[in-house]
Design a protein around this motif. Structure first.
Motif, short mmCIF file in Angstrom:
data_model
loop_
_atom_site.label_atom_id
_atom_site.label_comp_id
_atom_site.label_asym_id
_atom_site.label_seq_id
_atom_site.Cartn_x
_atom_site.Cartn_y
_atom_site.Cartn_z
N LYS A 186 1.56 1.81 8.86
CA LYS A 186 1.58 0.42 9.28
C LYS A 186 0.18 -0.17 9.15
O LYS A 186 -0.81 0.52 9.34
N GLY A 187 0.14 -1.47 8.83
CA GLY A 187 -1.14 -2.17 8.82
C GLY A 187 -1.88 -2.15 7.51
O GLY A 187 -3.04 -2.56 7.45
N GLY A 188 -1.22 -1.73 6.44
CA GLY A 188 -1.89 -1.68 5.15
C GLY A 188 -1.95 -3.03 4.47
O GLY A 188 -1.29 -3.98 4.87
N VAL A 189 -2.74 -3.09 3.42
CA VAL A 189 -2.87 -4.32 2.66
C VAL A 189 -1.68 -4.46 1.71
O VAL A 189 -0.96 -3.50 1.44
N GLY A 190 -1.48 -5.67 1.21
CA GLY A 190 -0.40 -5.92 0.28
C GLY A 190 -0.36 -7.37 -0.13
O GLY A 190 -1.19 -8.18 0.30
N LYS A 191 0.62 -7.71 -0.97
CA LYS A 191 0.78 -9.08 -1.44
C LYS A 191 2.26 -9.36 -1.65
O LYS A 191 3.05 -8.45 -1.92
N LEU A 192 2.62 -10.64 -1.54
CA LEU A 192 3.98 -11.09 -1.81
C LEU A 192 3.99 -12.00 -3.03
O LEU A 192 3.04 -12.73 -3.28
N ASN A 193 5.10 -11.94 -3.77
CA ASN A 193 5.32 -12.81 -4.92
C ASN A 193 4.18 -12.76 -5.94
O ASN A 193 3.60 -13.77 -6.33
N VAL A 194 3.87 -11.53 -6.35
CA VAL A 194 2.91 -11.28 -7.42
C VAL A 194 3.59 -10.36 -8.44
O VAL A 194 4.58 -9.70 -8.11
N ALA A 254 0.86 -1.18 0.00
CA ALA A 254 0.00 0.00 0.00
C ALA A 254 0.90 1.23 0.00
O ALA A 254 1.98 1.22 0.61
N PRO A 255 0.51 2.31 -0.68
CA PRO A 255 1.36 3.49 -0.76
C PRO A 255 1.81 3.98 0.62
O PRO A 255 0.98 4.21 1.51
N GLY A 256 3.11 4.08 0.81
CA GLY A 256 3.66 4.58 2.05
C GLY A 256 3.64 3.61 3.21
O GLY A 256 4.00 3.98 4.33
N ASP A 257 3.28 2.35 2.99
CA ASP A 257 3.11 1.37 4.06
C ASP A 257 4.11 0.23 3.87
O ASP A 257 4.23 -0.33 2.78
N ASN A 258 4.83 -0.13 4.95
CA ASN A 258 5.87 -1.15 4.81
C ASN A 258 5.54 -2.47 5.50
O ASN A 258 6.43 -3.30 5.70
N THR A 259 4.27 -2.71 5.83
CA THR A 259 3.89 -3.94 6.51
C THR A 259 4.35 -5.18 5.76
O THR A 259 4.94 -6.10 6.34
N PHE A 260 4.10 -5.22 4.46
CA PHE A 260 4.43 -6.41 3.69
C PHE A 260 5.92 -6.49 3.33
O PHE A 260 6.40 -7.56 2.98
N ILE A 261 6.64 -5.39 3.46
CA ILE A 261 8.09 -5.47 3.31
C ILE A 261 8.67 -6.24 4.48
O ILE A 261 9.59 -7.07 4.31
#
Length: 207
Positions: A137-145, A57-64
């Motif tokens: 923090k706490g935004g949505v996201g995805k890995l390996n897409v 999500a823009p500006g969000d590093n939760t999934f990083i």
């Protein structure tokens, strides 16, 4: 091919591309594949590795942070942050975590902070901008897409190469032939530079 042989082959490809200029690789990708607006912030050197992709999500590093939990040696953590520049996605701590876990580098379509610390080290960090403001923090996201970085599409497992000129990426299925073509071009350019230096250059060069 056994898994061990495949891993050895991939490692050799990474080593080969790390000795190639991104500009020459790009030329042999029809001058069409590269991330716009993404530049290096580390202290020099070429990055080559396998894409571990993150859609953030823009500006969000939760999934990083989640990517850091699964990163493997040789992975380049490629983060699609939608080009949002008003919050830093990573800083010194996350860069150090990635390096300690064997990552080959970071490529972020977004901002970073702690630039003095990052620029003092050789661990590759490519990004769009610098800002002191921390991430959401706490935004949505995805890995390996599949992701988009500076207008360049990157798929999980793609080979990612970056240097002072920027970043490019391509599928492993074309990597071997691409490396051979790039090496031929670099050898040709070395000969041209030598001919310029010794006064024998004729002006006949095209790529």
């Amino acid at each position: 091919m056994t898994q061990a042989n495949e891993c050895e082959n991939i490692a050799e490809l990474f080593k080969g591309f790390s000795a190639c200029a991104v500009a020459n690789i790009s030329d042999n990708l029809d001058r069409a594949i590269g991330a716009r607006g993404i530049r290096p912030f580390h202290n020099g050197g070429t990055m080559a590795g396998r894409a571990l992709t993150v859609k953030a999500a823009p500006g969000d590093n939760t999934f990083i942070y989640q990517a850091l939990e699964i990163v493997s040696p040789g992975d380049v953590i490629v983060v699609d942050g939608a080009g949002y520049e008003d919050r830093a996605l990573i800083g010194e701590i996350m860069a150090n975590i990635a390096e300690s876990r064997g990552a080959a580098g970071f490529v972020l379509d977004g901002s970073i902070r702690d630039v003095d610390a990052i620029s003092s080290k050789s661990f590759p960090v490519f990004a769009r901008n610098v800002i002191h403001l921390g991430p959401y923090k706490g935004g949505v996201g995805k890995l390996n897409v599949p992701v988009s970085i500076g207008g360049m599409s990157v798929n999980p497992g793609d080979i990612v190469v970056g240097d002072s000129d920027g970043v490019t990426a391509f599928g492993p299925d074309i990597a071997s032939d691409l490396l051979k073509a790039t090496r031929r071009q670099q050898a040709k350019e070395t000969d041209i530079l030598a001919s310029i230096a010794n006064g024998t250059y004729t002006g006949a060069y095209s790529k």
